[in-house]
Every structure is written in structure tokens, then in C-alpha cells.
Design an enzyme around this catalytic site. Structure first.
Site, PDB file in Angstrom:
ATOM      1  N   CYS A 378      38.351  72.617  -4.945  1.00  0.00           N
ATOM      2  CA  CYS A 378      37.120  71.937  -4.533  1.00  0.00           C
ATOM      3  C   CYS A 378      37.563  70.694  -3.779  1.00  0.00           C
ATOM      4  CB  CYS A 378      36.215  71.618  -5.725  1.00  0.00           C
ATOM      5  SG  CYS A 378      36.934  70.539  -6.966  1.00  0.00           S
ATOM      6  N   ALA A 379      36.705  69.706  -3.622  1.00  0.00           N
ATOM      7  CA  ALA A 379      37.070  68.539  -2.818  1.00  0.00           C
ATOM      8  C   ALA A 379      38.273  67.809  -3.408  1.00  0.00           C
ATOM      9  CB  ALA A 379      35.880  67.592  -2.696  1.00  0.00           C
TER      10      ALA A 379
END
Length: 443
Positions: A378-379
Site C-alpha cells: 500500500c502507500a
């Protein structure tokens, strides 16, 4: 009776509807603005130095031909209807702006003779110096460019880019518009494309009121940021008007948390965001990318969790991937790496993932694990991807509870940030999978 081949008759019907509507609505907005006692202008001092080029009235006029022909290049009915909805939305949004915020072109155009002068005379016969921001020319230019470039290749596509660039410049060099009309026109144009995507339903159709308090808190924060940018743009004017771009970007993100969800970002099967979402959300996306790189600067590489499953941040485009499968649960950042097998289950940042999204992410990990190593990202690699891996740990038998899975994760990835709400979502995802039965593995 079904039409074979291109939907010619339906194209004629749409043209017969939108053509008159274009001139009637545009003329009405002009007429109403003309009757006002005072219509302001938004103009920069340097605009008077833009050279007037009479010949550019030709590309300026040519957009009408592209408008008409655009209905007939559509090869399928669904494509035609989507394109027509974009054009209709462009007209409605632009005319609404003309009525709510009328503006006037304030420079005196030089006298022009010959053929170019005649083209100006014909234009000015129905086009008054109003209907400025957004430039409807630019709005339509974006919508038409998206449609044509998908049907052209090679030199024809290059020629399209060059000619459409001339059309874009012509709104300034014919002294028809002030500069502010151009970026506002680009914004409205991309908004029309975003509202009617080429794949999937329109984002507003995804609306579901958020039930999680954290999502409403985030929606309020982003809405406040949007309002702050808008107020600064209004108070200071001038170049501060560029703050309208982050204001729009943050407003869309606020709507994502309030109810639109991940549909705002329009992440596609290859991991890229749609071109419209990339333009509209660019200020937010740049900030989100910088934030992800700052927080992970001391640990940029993924960490092995167990049994060939890795956890980490969104990889850089140039980063070599040593795993055959990537499971991406980030909604807001595009995946630009190269993976043999890519699956995405987008989730909103800082919000609690739904049990269903965690179940689908765990299923994607299980499918990828049959091929070898898997990177779940994810980020930051701190929360959403960690929750997805924890759910898979429970499903795969590596952990017998959400608490055990989180403890196992923390041994190798002490930076993970899973709270009580994530633990509850993981437990619900495990229960959901128990109800649905074993994962269905692709052949």
C-alpha cells in the site's frame, strides 16, 4: 431492429439533440450576461502582450467539425452514449458556470480583413464577449481529444496532438478568452471524462454513506482543506487562483471518504489511475506520494513476513521486483512497476478496511502464493497491506486468530500500525471467509 456495424443512426440522433442544445444554451447564457448592468473580468496584465494571430481563427473554428465527426467515429453504442453524455455534461456544467459567474473579455481585438476577418465576423454574429470561464472550447477540446486519440495511431495521432494544441492556443491568440478560462476549461473537461468513465459506472453511482466515524473525520479534514484553498484563492486572487486546483482535488478526496469510496481514484486493472483522475487529483496525489516516501525513507524495501509473502510500500517504477505477484491494496497511488501477475483490491488510506475487501485481498494473496513469492503493498506498508497479510495469515493457518496474526507480523515488521478497529475487521473477514468456504483458485 438492431444496427450492424457502427451505430450511425444513433449518432445522428445524438447530434440532432446536442447540436441545437449547444447553440440554444450557449446563446441564452450570452444574452443573459449581456443584459447585466456590469460583468467583471479576470485578466492578468501580461495578457495584453499575447500576440494576436488572425490565422488561428481557422483551428479555432475547426473544433466544430471535430465535434460533429466525433459521434461517427464511435464504433459501439456504449462508446457513443458515453461520449454523448460527456458532451452533454460539458454543456450543462459550462453554461451553469456562465450563469453563476458571468465574465467578460476585456481586450479590444484588432481589426481583421480578408478570409480571416470574415471568419471573425461570422463568429461574432452569435458569440458575444461573455461566456468566459470555463472556456467551452477547452472543455470540449479535452472531451474530444480523449475520444479521437483512442481511435488513432502513428502519424495520425501525432497530427491530432499538434492540431488540438493549436486549437487550445487559439482561444488566446484569437483574443477570445482570458488565461483563466484555459485551466478552468481543462478542469471541467476532465471532470466530464471522470464522471463518465470508459469502464465501469459513473462514480456517483458508487455512493454509500460512510458509517465509520474515522471516515467522516477525514472527510471533514479534507473538506476544510479544500475550503481553505478556495478562500485563499478568492482573497488573494492573481496567481493564488491556482489554489483552486488543490481545492478541487481535496474536495473529491473528501467525497471519497464521505461516500464515493475508492471509485474517486478510478484505479484500473493495470494499476494506473484513469487519466481524468490523475489530472483532477494531481495535487493530492503528489502530496500522498511525497508523504509515503518521507515516512518510509528509513525502510524503503519490503520485508519478508513468512513463507514467501512480503510486506512493503508501493514500489518505485524503477525498482526491480524479485517476486512474480504483486497484490496492491492502495487506492490513491498508481502502481508503475512491472509484475508478471498484478492484482489490486483498492482500500482508502487511514480508513478501516471492510471485511469484504480484506477477504478479497487475502484471496488474491493465496492465489499469488501458489505461483511463488508475493509482495503485498500500500502507500506505506503500515496499515492496509498489513491488515490484508494478517487476514491471509489466519486463512492460511499460520495464525489461529487476529491477535496472533498481528503479533506474528510485528515480529518482523515492528512498524505496522494495526489498531483495535483493524483487528475487528480482520476477525470479521475471517468469519466471512469461513461462511463462504475455501478460496476459489484460478486455473
Amino acid at each position: 431492429m438492431t444496427e450492424l456495424g457502427r451505430p450511425w443512426r444513433r449518432a445522428l440522433l445524438w447530434l440532432a439533440l446536442l447540436g441545437p442544445f449547444f447553440f440554444l444554451s450557449y446563446g441564452m447564457a450570452n444574452l443573459l450576461a449581456e443584459r447585466l448592468p456590469f460583468v467583471p473580468s479576470v485578466v492578468f496584465g501580461w495578457e495584453a502582450k499575447i500576440p494576436f494571430q488572425a490565422w488561428t481563427i481557422v483551428p479555432y473554428w475547426s473544433i466544430d467539425l471535430f465535434y460533429v465527426a466525433s459521434f461517427f467515429i464511435c464504433t459501439q453504442r456504449a462508446e457513443l452514449d458515453m461520449h454523448a453524455r460527456r458532451l452533454l455534461t460539458a454543456q450543462l456544467l459550462s453554461v451553469a458556470c456562465f450563469l453563476l459567474w458571468p465574465l467578460r473579455f476585456s481586450l479590444e481585438r484588432p481589426e481583421t480583413g480578408g478570409v480571416f476577418g470574415w471568419l471573425f465576423d461570422v463568429l461574432l454574429g452569435f458569440d458575444k464577449p461573455f461566456n468566459q470561464a470555463p472556456s467551452l472550447h477547452i472543455v470540449l477540446l479535452v472531451v474530444l481529444w480523449v475520444r479521437y486519440q483512442q481511435h488513432l495511431q502513428g502519424l495520425w495521432r501525432t497530427a491530432l496532438h499538434v492540431w488540438f494544441a493549436l486549437i487550445g492556443l487559439s482561444v488566446l491568440t484569437t483574443w477570445q478568452h482570458h488565461f483563466i478560462d484555459v485551466p478552468t476549461g481543462v478542469a471541467v473537461g476532465w471532470l466530464c471524462v471522470w464522471l463518465w468513465p470508459a469502464q465501469g459506472p459513473s462514480p456517483p453511482r458508487h455512493w454509500q454513506w460512510a458509517r465509520e466515524p474515522a471516515r467522516w473525520t477525514l472527510a471533514g479534514l479534507y473538506a476544510a482543506g479544500s475550503a481553505g484553498c478556495a478562500v485563499l484563492a478568492w482573497v488573494f486572487g492573481g496567481w493564488a487562483l491556482w489554489l483552486c486546483w488543490p481545492a478541487l482535488s481535496l474536495l473529491l478526496v473528501a467525497l471519497a471518504y464521505a461516500g464515493l469510496g475508492t471509485a474517486v481514484f478510478q484505479k484500473q486493472e493495470d494499476g494506473r489511475l484513469s487519466m481524468a483522475a490523475s489530472w483532477l487529483l494531481a495535487p493530492y496525489l503528489l502530496a500522498a506520494w511525497a508523504n509515503s516516501r518521507w515516512w518510509t525513507r528509513r525502510a524503503p524495501h519490503p520485508q519478508l513476513v513468512i513463507d514467501g509473502v512480503w510486506l512493503g510500500r508501493m514500489p518505485d517504477a524503477s525498482a526491480p521486483l524479485q517476486v512474480p505477484t504483486v497484490v496492491d491494496v492502495c487506492a490513491e497511488l498508481p502502481f508503475r512497476g512491472r509484475a508478471r501477475h498484478y492484482r489490486h483490491v483498492p482500500m482508502l488510506d487511514l480508513a478501516t478496511p471492510t471485511p469484504e475487501s480484506l477477504r478479497r485481498a487475502a484471496e488474491a494473496i493465496a492465489h499469488g502464493h501458489r505461483r511463488g513469492a508475493v509482495l503485498v503493498c500500500c502507500a506505506l506498508g503500515y496499515s492496509r497491506s498489513a491488515a490484508a497479510v494478517a487476514t491471509w495469515l489466519c486463512h492460511s493457518g499460520h495464525a489461529d486468530s487476529a491477535d496472533a496474526a498481528i503479533t506474528l507480523l510485528a515480529q518482523d515488521c515492528p512498524w505496522v500500525a494495526l489498531k483495535a478497529r483493524h483487528r475487528r475487521a480482520i476477525e470479521q473477514a475471517v468469519q466471512l471467509q469461513a461462511t463462504n468456504g475455501p478460496f476459489k483458485v484460478n486455473a
